[in-house]
Design a protein around this motif. Structure first.
Motif, PDB file in Angstrom:
ATOM      1  N   GLU A 126       0.849  -1.181   0.000  1.00 36.16           N
ATOM      2  CA  GLU A 126       0.000   0.000   0.000  1.00 36.16           C
ATOM      3  C   GLU A 126       0.895   1.244   0.000  1.00 36.16           C
ATOM      4  O   GLU A 126       2.112   1.161   0.234  1.00 36.16           O
ATOM      5  N   ARG A 127       0.289   2.375  -0.281  1.00 38.37           N
ATOM      6  CA  ARG A 127       1.010   3.646  -0.236  1.00 38.37           C
ATOM      7  C   ARG A 127       0.675   4.329   1.081  1.00 38.37           C
ATOM      8  O   ARG A 127      -0.492   4.552   1.394  1.00 38.37           O
ATOM      9  N   GLN A 128       1.697   4.651   1.875  1.00 37.15           N
ATOM     10  CA  GLN A 128       1.509   5.344   3.145  1.00 37.15           C
ATOM     11  C   GLN A 128       2.192   6.698   3.039  1.00 37.15           C
ATOM     12  O   GLN A 128       3.419   6.797   3.079  1.00 37.15           O
ATOM     13  N   GLU A 129       1.388   7.740   2.853  1.00 36.54           N
ATOM     14  CA  GLU A 129       1.881   9.102   2.647  1.00 36.54           C
ATOM     15  C   GLU A 129       2.865   9.121   1.473  1.00 36.54           C
ATOM     16  O   GLU A 129       2.475   8.866   0.352  1.00 36.54           O
ATOM     17  N   GLU A 130       4.136   9.375   1.703  1.00 38.73           N
ATOM     18  CA  GLU A 130       5.105   9.477   0.608  1.00 38.73           C
ATOM     19  C   GLU A 130       5.936   8.211   0.451  1.00 38.73           C
ATOM     20  O   GLU A 130       6.984   8.235  -0.213  1.00 38.73           O
ATOM     21  N   ARG A 131       5.482   7.110   1.043  1.00 37.63           N
ATOM     22  CA  ARG A 131       6.311   5.902   1.026  1.00 37.63           C
ATOM     23  C   ARG A 131       5.511   4.688   0.561  1.00 37.63           C
ATOM     24  O   ARG A 131       4.299   4.601   0.790  1.00 37.63           O
ATOM     25  N   ASN A 132       6.207   3.775  -0.111  1.00 37.60           N
ATOM     26  CA  ASN A 132       5.640   2.466  -0.419  1.00 37.60           C
ATOM     27  C   ASN A 132       5.811   1.580   0.809  1.00 37.60           C
ATOM     28  O   ASN A 132       6.898   1.553   1.410  1.00 37.60           O
ATOM     29  N   ALA A 133       4.772   0.864   1.164  1.00 33.95           N
ATOM     30  CA  ALA A 133       4.826  -0.034   2.321  1.00 33.95           C
ATOM     31  C   ALA A 133       4.478  -1.446   1.869  1.00 33.95           C
ATOM     32  O   ALA A 133       3.392  -1.678   1.334  1.00 33.95           O
ATOM     33  N   PHE A 134       5.409  -2.364   2.068  1.00 32.05           N
ATOM     34  CA  PHE A 134       5.152  -3.785   1.819  1.00 32.05           C
ATOM     35  C   PHE A 134       5.031  -4.450   3.177  1.00 32.05           C
ATOM     36  O   PHE A 134       5.987  -4.463   3.973  1.00 32.05           O
ATOM     37  N   CYS A 135       3.841  -4.979   3.440  1.00 31.69           N
ATOM     38  CA  CYS A 135       3.473  -5.395   4.793  1.00 31.69           C
ATOM     39  C   CYS A 135       3.148  -6.890   4.856  1.00 31.69           C
ATOM     40  O   CYS A 135       2.716  -7.480   3.873  1.00 31.69           O
ATOM     41  N   PHE A 136       3.338  -7.465   6.050  1.00 34.46           N
ATOM     42  CA  PHE A 136       2.898  -8.830   6.303  1.00 34.46           C
ATOM     43  C   PHE A 136       2.614  -8.992   7.793  1.00 34.46           C
ATOM     44  O   PHE A 136       3.075  -8.191   8.618  1.00 34.46           O
TER      45      PHE A 136
END
Length: 326
Positions: A307-317
Motif C-alpha cells: 500500500e502507499r503510506q503518505e510518501e512511502r511504499n509499504a510492503f506489509c505482512f
C-alpha cells in the motif's frame, strides 16, 4: 440397401464383444478407412458425443468437428490442442487407406509440469541468498583479520550452510511442515541486517528497525521474507534515503512493514503473482520474490500486501505474536 439398413459399402459396426479391448483404453481412438469412420471407442464417444452407431460411415469432420484434426489424420503427426480448459495431445497415423486418430488428455500431466517449474523457480530464488552470503564470508576470510572477527565470519558461514542443507532436504523429500519456534523479531532483524550490510553501504541507505516483538515463525522463512522485502526496497528506492522496517501489534498478530521512498506503484497487487515484475524493473530477476513472500506468509496463516503510506511504499505482512517482550 442391405439388410442392416445402411447404404451398400458402409462399414458395419462391430458386434458386441468384438475389439472390446479398445473401449478399455483411456485415450480416445477413432479409426477410418477411405476417409470414413469405421470405429470409435468409448473414450472417443465421451469426448465427441457421437455414439458408435452414428459415427460409423460418416466423414471424419462430422465426428471430430475440427479441421485441424481432420488434417492431422490425413497427414499424420502430433499436436496439442486446448479445448474447454483441457490440454489434448493428438496423434494421427496412416497406413494405406487406413488411418487412426488417438487423443489423450494430458491436462494433469501439464499441470504437474507447471507445478514442478514453479517449485524449481521458488527454490532457485531461495538458494540465491545463502549462496551469496557464503561467497561474502569466503571472500572476507581471504584477508588477515583479528581472530574474533574471523570466528564471527565462520559462524555466519556455518549458519548459511545449515540453511542450504535444509533447502536441499526440502528439495529431496518435498516441503515439510514449518519448523516454527518462538523468537524475538530482533533476532531475524539482526540476521537480515548482517546479510544485507554490503548492499546497504553501497546504496548509502540507513536501515532502521522498529520495536521488538515475540513471534511464532520458522526463523529461516521469516528471514527470507525480510530479505526479499528489504532487497526490493534497496533496489527500487532512491539512494541516500532511509528504509524503515516498522512493527505494530494487531491483536494476537504482529504487523511488519518495509517502507521506502520509491515512486508510487500503480498496481502493487499484481506484483505478488508468480513471474511478475514491475514495469520499471531493470536488470535481471525471476519475478518470484513477492510471490514467495505471500506464499510463506499465508503458510503461517498471515497476510501480505502492499500500500502507499503518505510518501512511502509499504510492503506489509503479519505473523503470529506470542505476547509482549519482558
Amino acid at each position: 440397401m442391405t439388410v442392416s439398413g445402411l447404404p451398400e459399402g458402409t462399414p458395419l459396426p462391430p458386434t458386441p464383444g468384438q475389439d472390446s479391448w479398445i473401449d478399455a483404453l483411456p485415450q480416445a481412438v477413432l479409426l477410418t478407412e477411405g476417409g470414413q469412420v469405421t470405429r470409435v471407442n468409448a473414450a472417443a464417444v465421451r469426448l465427441w458425443g457421437v455414439p458408435q452407431d452414428r459415427a460409423v460411415g460418416r466423414p471424419v469432420l462430422e465426428v471430430v468437428r475440427r479441421h485441424t484434426l481432420e488434417t492431422l489424420l490425413e497427414r499424420g503427426g502430433e499436436l496439442e490442442l486446448e479445448v474447454g480448459g483441457r490440454t489434448l495431445r493428438c496423434t494421427g497415423t496412416r497406413t494405406g487407406g487406413h488411418a487412426a486418430l488417438i487423443v489423450e488428455d494430458v491436462t494433469d500431466h501439464r499441470r504437474r509440469e507447471a507445478e514442478l517449474r514453479e517449485a524449481t523457480a521458488v527454490l532457485s530464488h531461495e538458494f540465491r541468498t545463502p549462496v551469496a552470503a557464503l561467497r561474502g564470508v569466503l571472500e572476507a576470510l581471504e584477508y588477515d583479520m583479528p581472530q574474533d572477527l574471523a570466528q564471527n565470519f565462520v559462524r555466519q558461514g556455518l549458519q548459511e550452510t545449515e540453511r542450504l542443507a535444509r533447502l536441499v532436504e526440502d528439495l529431496a523429500v518435498g516441503f515439510r511442515p514449518t519448523r516454527a519456534r518462538t523468537l524475538p523479531l530482533a533476532e531475524a532483524f539482526a540476521r537480515a541486517e548482517r546479510l544485507l550490510a554490503g548492499e546497504v553501504t553501497a546504496k548509502q541507505v540507513e536501515l532502521v528497525f522498529g520495536q521488538d516483538h515475540l513471534v511464532r515463525a520458522d526463523p529461516d522463512k521469516l528471514l527470507q521474507v525480510l530479505l526479499n522485502l528489504i532487497e526490493n526496497a534497496l533496489k527500487y528506492g532512491p539512494a541516500g534515503q532511509s528504509i524503515e522496517v516498522a512493527t505494530a501489534a494487531r491483536g494476537t498478530w504482529v504487523e511488519v512493514s518495509v517502507l521506502d521512498r520509491g515512486q508510487p506503484i500503480p498496481d502493487s497487487e499484481s506484483l505478488f503473482r508468480a513471474h511478475t515484475r514491475g514495469k520499471d524493473a531493470g536488470g535481471q530477476g525471476s519475478g518470484m520474490g513477492l510471490y514467495i513472500v505471500r506464499s510463506i506468509v499465508q503458510g503461517w496463516g498471515g497476510q501480505a500486501w502492499a500500500e502507499r503510506q503518505e510518501e512511502r511504499n509499504a510492503f506489509c505482512f503479519t505473523l503470529p505474536g506470542v505476547g509482549g517482550l519482558g
